[in-house]
Design a protein around this motif. Structure first.
Motif, PDB file in Angstrom:
ATOM      1  N   GLU A  72      26.604  45.181  42.195  1.00  0.00           N
ATOM      2  CA  GLU A  72      25.190  44.907  41.869  1.00  0.00           C
ATOM      3  C   GLU A  72      24.293  45.373  43.017  1.00  0.00           C
ATOM      4  OE1 GLU A  72      24.548  43.815  38.731  1.00  0.00           O
ATOM      5  OE2 GLU A  72      26.704  44.105  38.629  1.00  0.00           O
ATOM      6  N   ASP A 106      24.339  43.444  46.293  1.00  0.00           N
ATOM      7  CA  ASP A 106      25.645  43.187  46.901  1.00  0.00           C
ATOM      8  C   ASP A 106      25.840  43.903  48.234  1.00  0.00           C
ATOM      9  OD1 ASP A 106      26.629  41.626  44.848  1.00  0.00           O
ATOM     10  OD2 ASP A 106      27.582  43.305  43.793  1.00  0.00           O
ATOM     11  N   TRP A 154      30.565  44.650  28.066  1.00  0.00           N
ATOM     12  CA  TRP A 154      29.417  43.751  28.217  1.00  0.00           C
ATOM     13  C   TRP A 154      29.329  42.888  26.949  1.00  0.00           C
ATOM     14  CZ3 TRP A 154      23.714  45.082  26.989  1.00  0.00           C
ATOM     15  CH2 TRP A 154      22.880  44.039  27.423  1.00  0.00           C
ATOM     16  N   ARG A 194      31.991  43.529  47.638  1.00  0.00           N
ATOM     17  CA  ARG A 194      32.018  43.304  46.184  1.00  0.00           C
ATOM     18  C   ARG A 194      33.171  44.089  45.553  1.00  0.00           C
ATOM     19  NH1 ARG A 194      30.687  39.612  42.538  1.00  0.00           N
ATOM     20  NH2 ARG A 194      28.647  39.416  43.507  1.00  0.00           N
ATOM     21  N   SER A 218      32.088  45.121  34.804  1.00  0.00           N
ATOM     22  CA  SER A 218      31.225  44.867  35.954  1.00  0.00           C
ATOM     23  C   SER A 218      31.439  43.409  36.318  1.00  0.00           C
ATOM     24  CB  SER A 218      29.765  45.095  35.539  1.00  0.00           C
ATOM     25  OG  SER A 218      28.901  44.667  36.566  1.00  0.00           O
ATOM     26  N   SER A 219      31.247  43.085  37.593  1.00  0.00           N
ATOM     27  CA  SER A 219      31.482  41.681  37.953  1.00  0.00           C
ATOM     28  C   SER A 219      30.541  40.767  37.176  1.00  0.00           C
ATOM     29  CB  SER A 219      31.336  41.473  39.453  1.00  0.00           C
ATOM     30  OG  SER A 219      30.113  42.000  39.878  1.00  0.00           O
ATOM     31  N   ASP A 220      29.343  41.238  36.831  1.00  0.00           N
ATOM     32  CA  ASP A 220      28.410  40.343  36.141  1.00  0.00           C
ATOM     33  C   ASP A 220      28.661  40.259  34.629  1.00  0.00           C
ATOM     34  OD1 ASP A 220      27.338  42.789  35.397  1.00  0.00           O
ATOM     35  OD2 ASP A 220      25.254  42.161  35.675  1.00  0.00           O
ATOM     36  N   TYR A 221      29.641  40.988  34.095  1.00  0.00           N
ATOM     37  CA  TYR A 221      29.981  40.819  32.670  1.00  0.00           C
ATOM     38  C   TYR A 221      30.926  39.624  32.467  1.00  0.00           C
ATOM     39  CZ  TYR A 221      28.488  45.734  31.971  1.00  0.00           C
ATOM     40  OH  TYR A 221      27.812  46.927  31.919  1.00  0.00           O
ATOM     41  N   ARG A 222      31.536  39.176  33.547  1.00  0.00           N
ATOM     42  CA  ARG A 222      32.524  38.089  33.499  1.00  0.00           C
ATOM     43  C   ARG A 222      33.730  38.455  32.617  1.00  0.00           C
ATOM     44  NH1 ARG A 222      29.849  34.439  36.244  1.00  0.00           N
ATOM     45  NH2 ARG A 222      27.603  34.279  35.999  1.00  0.00           N
TER      46      ARG A 222
END
Ligand SMILES: NC(=O)c1ccc[n+]([C@@H]2O[C@H](COP(=O)([O-])OP(=O)(O)OC[C@H]3O[C@@H](n4cnc5c(N)ncnc54)[C@H](OP(=O)(O)O)[C@@H]3O)[C@@H](O)[C@H]2O)c1
Length: 274
Positions: free
Chosen positions: A84, A87, A30, A92, A54-58
Motif C-alpha cells: 500500500e 507502507d 478483491w 510489507r 493484495s494485503s488489503d484484500y484479506r
C-alpha cells in the motif's frame, strides 16, 4: 493494433522486460473473501495459472491455504500481490509473503501512487525486496505515465508491469504506446467492468456471433491484444466460464469494433490515464 498469437492455451505466457514469463490470464481476488481457500482451490483445479491479491484484500491467507491444499508446484502458479502507498514496502513484502506462506512472490506491485510524489521510497523498497529474492519482478498499479517516468528517473529501474483498469469500454492508446515503448506489460484489472457493462448490446451482439458470453469476449479481447486480464469470480460457473476462452479467436474487425467502444469508462470511478 497488436495481436497476440492465436494458438494459445491457458498455459501460454507473455514475456516481461526482465525475461521472466507471466501467464496470459489469472484470477483476481478483491472481494473474494467469503471462502477464499475453497474458491481458489477450485480455480487451481480448473487450471488457473495466476492469482492476484493484495494485503488489503484479506485473501492472502486463503490463497496460501489453497496452494497447500492443491499441492500445486510453486513454479506452476504465478502470484502477484501489492504493497500500500503508506507502507514500508520492504517490510510489507515480508508480511505479504508470511500471509501467503511463500518464500517469494512472482510480482510485487505498488498498489497506487501516494498522495504526494511518485512513491520513490516505496519503489526503492521493492527494488531491495526483488534484489533479496523476495520477488521475481516488481511493478506498479494505477500509475500514469508521468509517475512511472519519475520512478525510472530516480532509480534507473523500469516497472515490469502496470496493473490498471482496462477493458474495451475503458482503455487508452496513449497508455498502451507508452507501455509498449518501455516494455511494460499491462495487467488488466476489472476486465469485466465489475459486471456493469456486460449487457451492452454491441458487446452482446459480438458475443452471440462467437457463441460466447460477453464476459468471455472481454477476457479474450485482452488476451489477443497482449494485455493480461485478471477477472474475479466467486461463483463456480463464472470461474469455469472465464477460463474457457482458448477455443476461439476474435477476428480483426470485431477487435476493432470492441476497441471503438472506448469511452474511458471506469467501474471504480477513475482511470489514472487517458
Ligand atoms: N490494482 C487495483 O487497484 C485493483 C482495483 C480493482 C481490481 N483489482 C484486481 O482485479 C481483479 C478483477 O477486478 P474486479 O474484481 O474489480 O472486477 P471484474 O473482474 O471486472 O468483475 C468481477 C465481477 O464480475 C462478476 N463475474 C465474473 N465472471 C462473470 C461472468 N462470466 N459472467 C457474469 N459476471 C461475472 C463477478 O461475480 P461473482 O463474483 O459473483 O462470480 C463479480 O461481480 C480484482 O479482483 C483484483 O484482483 C485491482
Amino acid at each position: 493494433m497488436r495481436i497476440a498469437k492465436i494458438d494459445m492455451s491457458v498455459n501460454s505466457s507473455v514475456r516481461l522486460r526482465t525475461g521472466n514469463e507471466m501467464p496470459v490470464m489469472g484470477l483476481g481476488t478483491w472481494l473474494l473473501s467469503r471462502d477464499t481457500a475453497g474458491t481458489v482451490a477450485y480455480a487451481f483445479g480448473l487450471g488457473y495459472p495466476m492469482i492476484d491479491t493484495s494485503s488489503d484484500y484479506r485473501t492472502q491467507p486463503g490463497i496460501g491455504a489453497a496452494l497447500r491444499m492443491s499441492g500445486a508446484a510453486r513454479d506452476r502458479i504465478y502470484i502477484s500481490t501489492k504493497v500500500e502507498e503508506t507502507d514500508d514496502a520492504y517490510k510489507r513484502t515480508r508480511f505479504d509473503l508470511k500471509e501467503l506462506g511463500l518464500d517469494f512472490a512472482d510480482l510485487m506491485l505498488i498498489h497506487r501512487p501516494p498522495l504526494a510524489g511518485a512513491g520513490v521510497r516505496l519503489w526503492r523498497g521493492l527494488i531491495r525486496a526483488r534484489n533479496e529474492g523476495l520477488a521475481r519482478d516488481i511493478g506498479v498499479s494505477n500509475y500514469p505515465p508521468e509517475l512511472i517516468e519519475r520512478l525510472i528517473d530516480a532509480t534507473g529501474e523500469t516497472p515490469a508491469v502496470n496493473q490498471i483498469e482496462w477493458s474495451p469500454f475503458g482503455h487508452s492508446e496513449k497508455m498502451r504506446r507508452f507501455c509498449d515503448k518501455l516494455g511494460i506489460i499491462i495487467q488488466a484489472y476489472s476486465p469485466l467492468t465489475r459486471a456493469t457493462r456486460l449487457d451492452d448490446e454491441r458487446l452482446v451482439r459480438i458475443a452471440q456471433k462467437y457463441g460466447k458470453s460477453p464476459a468471455q469476449i472481454l477476457i479474450r479481447w485482452n488476451i489477443e491484444l497482449g494485455t493480461v486480464p485478471i477477472p474475479k469470480a466467486n461463483q463456480r460457473r463464472h470461474l469455469e466460464e472465464n477460463i474457457d476462452v482458448f477455443d476461439f479467436e476474435i477476428d480483426r474487425s470485431d477487435l476493432q469494433q470492441l476497441n471503438s467502444l472506448n469511452e474511458h469508462y471506469s467501474s471504480l470511478g477513475f482511470l489514472p490515464y487517458i
